[in-house]
Write an enzyme that holds these catalytic residues in place. Sequence first.
Site, short mmCIF file in Angstrom:
data_model
loop_
_atom_site.label_atom_id
_atom_site.label_comp_id
_atom_site.label_asym_id
_atom_site.label_seq_id
_atom_site.Cartn_x
_atom_site.Cartn_y
_atom_site.Cartn_z
N ALA A 1 2.78 3.09 -5.26
CA ALA A 1 2.59 2.20 -6.42
C ALA A 1 1.33 1.36 -6.26
O ALA A 1 0.53 1.24 -7.20
CB ALA A 1 3.81 1.30 -6.59
N LYS B 1 5.21 22.00 -10.49
CA LYS B 1 6.61 21.84 -10.90
C LYS B 1 6.71 22.08 -12.41
O LYS B 1 6.06 21.38 -13.19
CB LYS B 1 7.05 20.41 -10.54
CG LYS B 1 8.41 20.00 -11.05
CD LYS B 1 8.80 18.62 -10.53
CE LYS B 1 10.05 18.09 -11.18
NZ LYS B 1 10.35 16.71 -10.77
N LEU C 1 8.75 -0.03 -6.77
CA LEU C 1 10.11 -0.42 -6.41
C LEU C 1 10.32 -1.92 -6.58
O LEU C 1 11.45 -2.37 -6.77
CB LEU C 1 10.41 0.00 -4.97
CG LEU C 1 10.35 1.52 -4.71
CD1 LEU C 1 10.51 1.81 -3.22
CD2 LEU C 1 11.41 2.26 -5.53
N GLY D 1 0.81 -1.21 0.00
CA GLY D 1 0.00 0.00 0.00
C GLY D 1 0.85 1.26 0.00
O GLY D 1 0.52 2.26 0.63
N VAL E 1 9.38 8.21 0.73
CA VAL E 1 10.06 9.29 -0.01
C VAL E 1 9.49 9.26 -1.43
O VAL E 1 8.65 8.42 -1.74
CB VAL E 1 11.60 9.11 -0.07
CG1 VAL E 1 12.25 9.55 1.21
CG2 VAL E 1 11.99 7.70 -0.46
C1 FAD Z 1 15.82 8.23 -2.05
C2 FAD Z 1 14.63 8.06 -2.93
C3 FAD Z 1 14.07 9.16 -3.56
C4 FAD Z 1 12.97 9.02 -4.42
N1 FAD Z 1 12.47 10.11 -5.08
C5 FAD Z 1 11.47 9.94 -5.97
C6 FAD Z 1 10.92 11.05 -6.68
O1 FAD Z 1 11.32 12.20 -6.51
N2 FAD Z 1 9.93 10.81 -7.55
C7 FAD Z 1 9.42 9.56 -7.77
O2 FAD Z 1 8.53 9.39 -8.61
N3 FAD Z 1 9.89 8.52 -7.06
C8 FAD Z 1 10.89 8.67 -6.19
N4 FAD Z 1 11.34 7.60 -5.48
C9 FAD Z 1 10.67 6.31 -5.64
C10 FAD Z 1 9.38 6.31 -4.83
O3 FAD Z 1 9.69 6.49 -3.46
C11 FAD Z 1 8.63 5.01 -5.02
O4 FAD Z 1 8.54 4.70 -6.38
C12 FAD Z 1 7.22 5.15 -4.49
O5 FAD Z 1 7.22 5.61 -3.17
C13 FAD Z 1 6.48 3.85 -4.57
O6 FAD Z 1 7.01 2.92 -3.65
P1 FAD Z 1 6.35 1.50 -3.58
O7 FAD Z 1 4.89 1.67 -3.44
O8 FAD Z 1 6.83 0.69 -4.73
O9 FAD Z 1 6.99 0.84 -2.28
P2 FAD Z 1 6.76 1.16 -0.71
O10 FAD Z 1 6.36 2.55 -0.45
O11 FAD Z 1 8.00 0.66 -0.02
O12 FAD Z 1 5.53 0.22 -0.30
C14 FAD Z 1 5.69 -1.16 -0.06
C15 FAD Z 1 4.41 -1.71 0.52
O13 FAD Z 1 4.54 -3.13 0.63
C16 FAD Z 1 4.05 -3.54 1.88
N5 FAD Z 1 4.74 -4.76 2.31
C17 FAD Z 1 6.08 -5.00 2.29
N6 FAD Z 1 6.32 -6.22 2.80
C18 FAD Z 1 5.12 -6.75 3.14
C19 FAD Z 1 4.71 -7.97 3.73
N7 FAD Z 1 5.59 -8.93 4.12
N8 FAD Z 1 3.39 -8.17 3.92
C20 FAD Z 1 2.48 -7.24 3.58
N9 FAD Z 1 2.81 -6.06 3.01
C21 FAD Z 1 4.12 -5.82 2.82
C22 FAD Z 1 4.34 -2.38 2.82
O14 FAD Z 1 3.48 -2.42 3.94
C23 FAD Z 1 4.06 -1.19 1.91
O15 FAD Z 1 2.68 -0.88 1.99
C24 FAD Z 1 12.41 7.73 -4.61
C25 FAD Z 1 12.95 6.63 -3.96
C26 FAD Z 1 14.05 6.77 -3.12
C27 FAD Z 1 14.63 5.55 -2.45
#
Ligand code: FAD
Length: 507
Positions: free
Chosen positions: A26, A87, A343, A23, A56
Amino acid sequence: MPNSELTKMTTMKKPEKILIVGGGTAGWMAANLLVSRWKDIDVCLLESTEIGIIGVGEGSTPHLKFFFDAIDVADSEWMPRCNATYKNGISFANWSSIPGFESYFHPFPAQTDDVFTVPFFFSNIKARMQGNNVNAHPDHYFLETYLTRANLGPIPAESFPFGVAYGYHFDSGLLGQFLAEKAMSRGVKRILGTITEVVLDANGSLAAVRLDDDSLLDASFFIDCSGFKSLLLQGALKATFKSFKENLFNNAAVVMPTAISEIIPPETRSTALSNGWAWKIPLTNRYGNGYVYSTDYITPEQAEIELRQHLNLVDSDVAARHLQMKVGRVEKHWEKNCLAVGLSQGFIEPLEATALALSFNTISLFMAHYEKGLYTNQFEDAFNKEVNAKFDSVRDYIVCHYKVNQRKDTDYWKDNAANTYLSETLNQILYFWQRGGDFAKNMYMNNLVGSYQPKSWACLLAGYGVFPPLTSDAKAAQFKPVQDMEQLADFIRRCGLNFKQHNELLH
Ligand SMILES: Cc1cc2nc3c(=O)[nH]c(=O)nc-3n(C[C@H](O)[C@H](O)[C@H](O)COP(=O)(O)OP(=O)(O)OC[C@H]3O[C@@H](n4cnc5c(N)ncnc54)[C@H](O)[C@@H]3O)c2cc1C
């Protein structure tokens, strides 16, 4: 649940139930897009309160606007909820030490560019590559650069006939909450729990996930948004991960906020530091700042000290957050009954803030390919090829920033400039730049245009001052630019009269 029943559920027909795991931004983006197009499919999203989100990622490209358009949400609805600002693009400072090229602005596209300014920019670049003393710095050509320097927002008066693309800055935690509420109001079911095991069926497809309370959650299709862990695609299905470490050295970041200024700039600032670069992202209530660096060259402690010095926070007790980054992508983003988004599918470092754009593209492309294949895996290979091309073309553009950097102060910058692990595409683009001639035409004719247009490549290369030495004054004197720079400046200034101050627009 017996294995035979699980197997039945994973046969490829229109899925009855899709389970999104994760959640973060993405996961909730995927949930909103799925329910806005596939009304008859049961969509559930599982997230773990124990694990949380990365928290982040506060800058976007214009794709976030395309996403909100696709789910029919207006700026006025979500922006105030997420402390969001507009932006116009990104300014790059200190990536080049060539006099006159210490900074440049990379603007998002505007319709005025193609009609009035890009041809002139390219003709001056061509002349400059031949050694003529003409103005080829990108900051003098684009409406969005002018808007940014004057702190104007990107929404023109209705009577202005040209469109202007824009992105946003936002609080990523608040954006996640907003998207969660929106998705749930449209029928997505949220489930809280932590996965302890991923169960496969007899064909090796995903069948269910086991939660910490020992319950099983099954589905016919799974979307892995579990972050860097990639529990389903890389964990259970063992998808191969292709690291980009050879050409992108950065693998860590340190992050801390500062107070927002009275005038909120409509741009992200990216400033090169000793061993990486720092972002400065304005929200309505604070700046988000972060230093992206490589632990091969500097320790997290040194990076934090340098960021504090850069932000004038040496004596402040504001807490810093340290993060690791896994830079690269999977070879297959869609495999069997699993799609990875965010990610979990890969990450190219945040220099051009492209992660959410790649997530949006991945989900949109998947839905189109899945529908076209009548909810089978018929177009899985074509889809994976297309998504890989998108990742690789973004990577090439980011790598180019490091490859052509014009700093000589540390081994980090020297090693980046000396890096020979460049893709064939990037080598060709650099070849056509150095060769001079019609750069844009050569890019199109040689199929080198991917996620970034020739204008963006030219802004980068010209912005760093990647030009040969000037020839003799006699030859320069003979060159007549096709247009007058003052007329162009006046045209852009008059266009600018159609835009409001950014602060006023936010109110
Ligand atoms: C330093 C940094 C800077 C960034 N800057 C930018 C930017 O400027 N612009 C941009 O577009 N993107 C940026 N990004 C990328 C951006 O942060 C991610 O693409 C975005 O937040 C989406 O993350 P996510 O949803 O893939 O993962 P996450 O936010 O990590 O979510 C993962 C989810 O999986 C769940 N989960 C994990 N393990 C389990 C489990 N065992 N059981 C149940 N649930 C689980 C967690 O609870 C969470 O809800 C940046 C990333 C980094 C590291």
